[in-house]
Design a protein around this motif. Structure first.
Motif, PDB file in Angstrom:
ATOM      1  N   ASP A 167       0.835  -1.185  -0.096  1.00 12.74           N
ATOM      2  CA  ASP A 167      -0.228   0.043   0.008  1.00 12.74           C
ATOM      3  C   ASP A 167       0.965   1.100  -0.060  1.00 12.74           C
ATOM      4  O   ASP A 167       1.500   1.440   1.124  1.00 12.74           O
ATOM      5  CB  ASP A 167      -0.906   0.006   1.461  1.00 12.74           C
ATOM      6  CG  ASP A 167      -1.811   1.119   1.512  1.00 12.74           C
ATOM      7  OD1 ASP A 167      -1.657   2.177   0.609  1.00 12.74           O
ATOM      8  OD2 ASP A 167      -2.759   1.177   2.292  1.00 12.74           O
ATOM      9  N   SER A 169      -0.057   4.514  -0.487  1.00 12.42           N
ATOM     10  CA  SER A 169      -0.626   5.613  -0.646  1.00 12.42           C
ATOM     11  C   SER A 169      -0.088   6.853   0.419  1.00 12.42           C
ATOM     12  O   SER A 169      -0.126   7.925   0.311  1.00 12.42           O
ATOM     13  CB  SER A 169      -2.333   5.519   0.110  1.00 12.42           C
ATOM     14  OG  SER A 169      -2.137   4.699   1.544  1.00 12.42           O
ATOM     15  N   THR A 198      -7.434   0.838  -4.737  1.00 11.08           N
ATOM     16  CA  THR A 198      -6.976   0.585  -3.482  1.00 11.08           C
ATOM     17  C   THR A 198      -5.736   1.160  -3.143  1.00 11.08           C
ATOM     18  O   THR A 198      -5.215   0.877  -1.758  1.00 11.08           O
ATOM     19  CB  THR A 198      -6.729  -0.931  -3.637  1.00 11.08           C
ATOM     20  OG1 THR A 198      -5.685  -1.122  -4.513  1.00 11.08           O
ATOM     21  CG2 THR A 198      -8.140  -1.574  -3.900  1.00 11.08           C
ATOM     22  N   LEU A 200      -2.749   0.007  -3.924  1.00 11.04           N
ATOM     23  CA  LEU A 200      -1.810  -0.843  -3.904  1.00 11.04           C
ATOM     24  C   LEU A 200      -0.950  -1.019  -4.933  1.00 11.04           C
ATOM     25  O   LEU A 200      -1.624  -0.835  -6.204  1.00 11.04           O
ATOM     26  CB  LEU A 200      -2.639  -2.322  -3.870  1.00 11.04           C
ATOM     27  CG  LEU A 200      -3.550  -2.803  -2.641  1.00 11.04           C
ATOM     28  CD1 LEU A 200      -3.973  -3.950  -2.753  1.00 11.04           C
ATOM     29  CD2 LEU A 200      -2.516  -2.595  -1.342  1.00 11.04           C
ATOM     30  N   THR A 282       0.835  -0.784   7.569  1.00 12.97           N
ATOM     31  CA  THR A 282       1.240  -1.546   6.344  1.00 12.97           C
ATOM     32  C   THR A 282       1.695  -2.766   6.616  1.00 12.97           C
ATOM     33  O   THR A 282       2.337  -3.032   7.678  1.00 12.97           O
ATOM     34  CB  THR A 282       2.165  -0.682   5.402  1.00 12.97           C
ATOM     35  OG1 THR A 282       3.551  -0.337   6.148  1.00 12.97           O
ATOM     36  CG2 THR A 282       1.610   0.694   5.157  1.00 12.97           C
ATOM     37  N   THR A 297      -4.157  -2.171   5.445  1.00 13.59           N
ATOM     38  CA  THR A 297      -4.523  -0.904   4.776  1.00 13.59           C
ATOM     39  C   THR A 297      -4.856   0.012   5.895  1.00 13.59           C
ATOM     40  O   THR A 297      -5.017  -0.306   7.055  1.00 13.59           O
ATOM     41  CB  THR A 297      -5.460  -0.646   3.554  1.00 13.59           C
ATOM     42  OG1 THR A 297      -5.666   0.273   2.930  1.00 13.59           O
ATOM     43  CG2 THR A 297      -6.766  -1.432   4.006  1.00 13.59           C
ATOM     44  N   TYR A 312      -7.381  -5.532   3.101  1.00 14.48           N
ATOM     45  CA  TYR A 312      -8.121  -5.998   2.026  1.00 14.48           C
ATOM     46  C   TYR A 312      -7.876  -7.510   2.281  1.00 14.48           C
ATOM     47  O   TYR A 312      -6.989  -8.057   2.341  1.00 14.48           O
ATOM     48  CB  TYR A 312      -7.559  -5.472   0.803  1.00 14.48           C
ATOM     49  CG  TYR A 312      -7.822  -4.022   0.631  1.00 14.48           C
ATOM     50  CD1 TYR A 312      -8.846  -3.745   0.379  1.00 14.48           C
ATOM     51  CD2 TYR A 312      -6.657  -3.313   0.488  1.00 14.48           C
ATOM     52  CE1 TYR A 312      -9.051  -2.000   0.220  1.00 14.48           C
ATOM     53  CE2 TYR A 312      -6.765  -1.898   0.226  1.00 14.48           C
ATOM     54  CZ  TYR A 312      -8.144  -1.316   0.111  1.00 14.48           C
ATOM     55  OH  TYR A 312      -8.045  -0.067  -0.136  1.00 14.48           O
TER      56      TYR A 312
END
Length: 429
Positions: A167, A169, A198, A200, A282, A297, A312
């Protein structure tokens, strides 16, 4: 007859002695040393040329090779929930005896935590830390709500690259990251593809940037759990990577809740664990067989649920991740929906298919006129009986492809058919 001289006889040359030519030892030594010097010189030139040109030639050859297609193999199908012992009919047991027939003591607890510690050590070979070089070197994010390092998993080896999944983000946007493996080795990593839905990302480490083949062999791609086995509340799990927002942290617990996320063109499940978190987590979620159950996440829940670890579920993201790993863009129409129930079909006359509950702004679906309340019944003649069928169909399509959607729209209480041509977009980069 007078005697001829000996040297005049025809055989006289046979009787002559051939004298050895004297050896000039000084010249011989000079020639030998000269030959050795030339051999050393040319050997040195060849070595330097190989050292300089070899990696370049190897890289050019690797660039001409195609990476192998990545297929995310699932592990053996095992039940995630522990098997309980059925009591004998008519036998009355205290609650603690029904759960644990054998009396537990501190020795059992030490054995349990020893087994969990060994489990964690084995899984570390499939974990990786990913960070932005400047953020790590400058101490950026310290004291903020962002960790400097992020944890991901080793996804696959395609013959040219080692593929990672994380992830991203919270990572700084960059063309280059640093991947640190459990062995302590570091290598540059580039972003291959990112799923906008997502966040990802699949990142790639060139195999030539790793020190040796033995290092590559010690980095183990993660094993995916069987997607046909549901992850139910009560499933015991181990969270590794950065579940507490700090690299190297871990958490033990169970899945407390599972729900479906409302996202366009996909059906993702979200798992909530009874593990408290502080900084954004994470990393990865494993079952007790060491198989991947989810990708950690954050930010998918609000209120009090934000303090619990979330992930997820892998069953729904596997196909999306597999496409990203093979360098493909994810298809996108921008529709959120749900399956039309049999009751709605029978009692209200809603056609079978996918009831459109939301259309993303400026999405391909909106641009061709699909509206909230429409029922998507088919695409290119393929009927949809459920939302899951629509999601599976769309994942098989390619961005830029033109498809014909068949829609039922209610006009003055009567559903009427529409045929709309739409170009599939993409929701990845």
């Amino acid at each position: 007859m007078p005697n001829k001289r000996r040297e005049d006889t025809p055989q006289s040359f046979i009787l002559e002695q051939i004298k050895d030519r004297p050896v000039d030892r000084k010249k011989l030594v000079q020639k030998t040393l000269g030959t050795l010097a030339l051999a050393f010189f040319f050997g040195l030139v060849a070595s330097l040329a190989f050292w300089i040109v070899g990696p370049l030639a190897s890289r050019l050859m690797s660039q001409s090779r195609e990476p192998e297609l990545v297929y995310l193999e699932e592990g053996e199908a095992v039940e995630n929930l522990p098997q309980t012992t059925e009591p004998v009919l008519g036998e009355s047991l205290a609650p603690e005896e029904a759960l644990w027939p054998e009396k537990l003591d501190l020795a059992h607890q030490r054995q349990l935590y020893g087994a969990l510690s060994a489990f964690v050590e084995e899984r570390k070979a499939s974990l990786v830390e990913i960070y932005h070089p400047e953020a790590h070197s400058s101490g950026l994010h310290l004291g903020e709500e962002k960790p400097a390092g992020h944890s991901g998993i080793v996804l696959a080896n395609n013959g040219l690259e080692l593929l990672l999944l994380a992830d991203t983000s919270l990572l700084e946007e960059s063309g280059l990251y640093i991947a640190r493996f459990s062995t302590g080795e570091e290598a540059p990593a580039t972003r291959k593809k990112t799923d906008n839905q997502t966040q990802l990302s699949v990142l790639a480490v060139n195999l030539e940037d790793l020190d040796s083949q033995s290092l590559v062999d010690r980095i183990v791609p993660v094993e995916w759990a069987n997607s046909h086995i549901p992850v139910l509340p009560g499933t015991p799990v181990v969270a590794l990577g950065s579940p507490l927002g700090m690299v190297g942290s871990l958490g033990y617990g169970v899945v407390s809740y599972r729900e479906d996320l409302a996202m366009a063109d996909t059906a993702l499940s979200y798992l909530i664990m009874d593990i408290h978190v502080g900084l954004p987590p994470t990393g990865a979620l494993f079952n007790l067989q060491g198989q991947l159950l989810g990708i950690l996440t954050h930010g998918k829940k609000t209120g009090d649920l934000r303090q619990f670890l979330g992930a997820y579920g892998i069953a729904e993201i596997k196909k999306r991740v597999e496409a990203l790993a093979n360098g493909k863009n994810l298809p996108y129409l921008g529709i959120r929906g749900e399956s039309v129930s049999k009751q709605a079909n029978r009692m209200q006359g809603v056609p079978e298919g996918v009831f459109v509950s939301h259309v993303d702004m400026e999405s391909p679906a909106m641009l061709v006129g699909i509206q909230k309340g429409d029922v998507l019944v088919a695409a290119d003649g393929k009927p949809f009986a459920s939302w899951e069928e629509y999601v599976a169909w769309l994942l098989e399509q390619n961005p830029g492809q033109e498809v014909e959607l068949t829609v039922q729209r209610q006009v003055q209480g009567v559903y009427r058919g529409l045929s709309l041509s739409v170009e599939i977009g993409t929701n990845s980069y």
